[in-house]
Enzyme design. Structure first.
Site, PDB file in Angstrom:
ATOM      1  CD  GLU A 217      59.957  45.991  36.536  1.00  0.00           C
ATOM      2  OE1 GLU A 217      59.650  44.802  36.332  1.00  0.00           O
ATOM      3  OE2 GLU A 217      60.181  46.446  37.671  1.00  0.00           O
ATOM      4  CD  GLU A 407      56.583  48.605  39.782  1.00  0.00           C
ATOM      5  OE1 GLU A 407      57.049  47.613  40.375  1.00  0.00           O
ATOM      6  OE2 GLU A 407      56.171  48.568  38.614  1.00  0.00           O
TER       7      GLU A 407
HETATM    8  C1  BG6 Z   1      57.840  44.941  39.466  1.00  0.00           C
HETATM    9  C2  BG6 Z   1      56.636  44.867  38.570  1.00  0.00           C
HETATM   10  O1  BG6 Z   1      58.899  44.287  38.890  1.00  0.00           O
HETATM   11  O2  BG6 Z   1      57.737  44.349  40.720  1.00  0.00           O
HETATM   12  C3  BG6 Z   1      55.303  44.764  39.286  1.00  0.00           C
HETATM   13  O3  BG6 Z   1      56.598  45.973  37.703  1.00  0.00           O
HETATM   14  C4  BG6 Z   1      55.451  43.807  40.452  1.00  0.00           C
HETATM   15  O4  BG6 Z   1      54.316  44.388  38.374  1.00  0.00           O
HETATM   16  C5  BG6 Z   1      56.490  44.334  41.404  1.00  0.00           C
HETATM   17  O5  BG6 Z   1      54.269  43.463  41.076  1.00  0.00           O
HETATM   18  C6  BG6 Z   1      56.672  43.502  42.645  1.00  0.00           C
HETATM   19  O6  BG6 Z   1      56.960  42.193  42.291  1.00  0.00           O
HETATM   20  P1  BG6 Z   1      56.145  40.965  42.869  1.00  0.00           P
HETATM   21  O7  BG6 Z   1      56.609  39.818  42.100  1.00  0.00           O
HETATM   22  O8  BG6 Z   1      56.461  40.885  44.299  1.00  0.00           O
HETATM   23  O9  BG6 Z   1      54.710  41.288  42.614  1.00  0.00           O
END
Ligand code: BG6
Length: 510
Positions: A217, A407
């Protein structure tokens, strides 16, 4: 033939700093992620100026970076540059709890965890290498053998189970030393340190790893550059420079990989949350287009198309920011285009020319305009499966490169029942709806998608809040926000559901 290609890479994703723990084991150096707290558990209270009272509870859960400034100690919100101090150095403070120190202790449980991933049928596992296990301060010229050996064992374990590692070189962590010494990626010397690290791991793992991602990101740097780029200052010029340096470094390592390891596929990775215009008003549509270009497509344009787009040059000029472009940089960017585009997709957003009086919700980067047609997670993130199909089309139309969804997932509170089961039907529902739309993007729209690795395949620490209670995994880990628990692993209902999805290559989503 089914909807998903035969070689589709089903799997799951994690990041080293959120799962490994063992923060100082076997020569590992401190990383910027290690000095981040758990939301709500710090003895400091940081308020964000201008946050309406109804959003305060979201911000109260955000993760802090603790720091020293002379004799003074303090904390600021990792992802909110407006809270960063003027001066000061990130540091561990007595009496603070840092969840990354132990996390879920993947470092000592990886065999068990990878065995569970294999049981689900994973074809690939997206993970990251902690740079500080290999080069503890970032400045060494010789790598730390114990760190290299650890990832050898992790990759061997994956391969033994027929799981392809998909490796992010830098996922929200870098040596703390480089942050403290010269403000991380705001300084060009960090590129050389990173290149040394990348070349080292490329060489060491060239026979074990084929799929690589450069930075997680990149487009998040401008919101708060500490976590992603070790920039502990709020100056926009430093943040823009850091992002530029990361993209240049990405081009350098892509070009190097292409010339030395033709079998590698190296992708860039961006967070992709396309905005819908708030209304049919031309001004709202224009805002959606321009804001998305500057917040997101700029990064894809540089890392895939290989040049700095005109709209960004104009934008920087308006802000009085000059990027430190040196002779040869532009050729490097042109020659270092990524082989594929990896994205994180959690939600869409909404853009309006005037947003002051519109209803808002929270995301991990702050408050956003709420979309009245969508539900929200407990943490305020909007849920939009159709938006995934929309996003994939937008991205593929623009770049015509294979896309890897690395993701996507739902952070939710899970309940461990007395009999050791976890009934997370809400997560199954979320993933089912997203996979269905992903299938339509492939079969009806012709988008080329390489794989899908939901976030996260096992419960890990949340990056924005530091909580483990914001759970994403198919595997429950018995540990709470304060780090108490047996660390025992339990498959959730979603574990068995995902196993069926993979076994049927995405045909059976019931
Ligand atoms: C993404 C990141 O933006 O979101 C991850 O690459 C992150 O590292 C994921 O864990 C989910 O976000 P959060 O803040 O709920 O853990």
């Amino acid at each position: 033939m089914g909807v998903f290609p035969e070689n589709f890479l089903w799997g799951g994703a994690t990041a080293a700093n959120q799962c490994e723990g063992a923060f100082d084991a076997d020569g590992k150096g401190p990383s910027v992620a290690d000095v981040m707290t758990c939301g709500g558990l710090s003895r400091f209270k940081v308020t964000v100026p201008g946050i309406p009272p109804e959003y305060e509870h979201y911000f109260a859960k955000m993760r802090y970076v603790t720091y020293r400034k002379g004799e003074e100690t303090g904390a600021c919100i990792a992802m909110k540059k407006s809270t960063y101090p003027n001066g000061g150095q990130p540091d561990f403070l007595e009496g603070e709890y840092y969840p990354g120190k132990r996390a879920i202790d993947f470092y000592h449980h990886y065999k068990e965890d990878i065995r569970l991933f294999a049981e689900m049928g994973f074809k690939c596992y997206r993970m990251s290498i902690a740079w500080t296990r290999i080069f503890p301060t970032g400045e060494e010229t010789r790598p730390n053998e114990a760190g290299l050996a650890f990832y050898d064992s992790v990759f061997d374990e994956c391969l033994r189970h027929g799981i392809q590692p998909v490796v992010t070189l830098s996922h929200y962590e870098m040596p703390l030393n480089l942050c403290r010494k010269w403000n991380g990626w705001a300084d060009r010397r960090t590129i050389d340190c990173f290149e040394r690290y990348a070349k080292t791991v490329f060489e060491r793992y060239s026979r074990k790893v084929k799929y690589w991602l450069t930075f997680n990101e990149v487009n998040s740097i401008v919101h708060g550059g500490y976590m992603n780029a070790g920039v502990f200052s709020k100056r926009d010029e430093d943040l823009e420079t850091a992002a530029y340096h990361q993209m240049l470094a990405a081009a350098r390592v892509v070009r190097y990989a292409h010339s030395h390891y033709p079998q590698f596929q190296v992708g860039c990775m961006i967070s992709y949350d396309p905005p819908y215009p708030y209304s049919a008003k031309p001004e709202d549509n224009l805002e959606a287009l321009l804001s998305f270009d500057s917040k997101t497509h700029y990064y894809g344009d540089v890392m895939v198309r290989g040049f700095l787009p005109e709209y960004k040059r104009k934008d920087l000029a308006r802000k009085g920011i000059t990027l430190p472009i040196r002779p040869g940089d532009e050729e490097m960017l042109a020659q270092g285009g990524a082989d594929f585009i990896a994205i994180s997709y959690y939600q869409t957003s909404v853009a309006a020319a005037h947003s002051d009086n519109l209803d808002k919700t929270a995301g991990n980067l702050g408050q956003h305009i709420a979309n009245p047609y969508l539900e929200k997670s407990e943490w305020g993130w909007m849920i939009d499966p159709v938006g995934l199909r929309y996003a994939l089309n937008l991205l593929y139309d623009r770049y015509h490169k294979p896309i890897f969804i690395v993701e996507n997932g739902l952070g939710a509170r899970d309940v461990l029942e007395p009999d050791g089961t976890i009934h997370d039907d809400y997560r199954i529902d979320y993933l089912r709806r997203h996979i269905r739309e992903l299938g339509k993007a492939i079969s009806e729209d012709g988008v080329q998608v390489m794989g899908y690795t939901p976030w996260s395949c096992i419960d890990i620490i949340s990056c924005s809040t530091g909580q483990i209670s914001k759970r994403y995994g198919f595997i429950y880990v018995d540990v709470d926000d304060a780090g108490e628990g047996s660390l025992k692993r339990y498959p959730k209902d979603s574990f068995y559901w995902y196993q069926k999805v993979i076994r049927s290559n995405g045909e059976d989503l019931n």
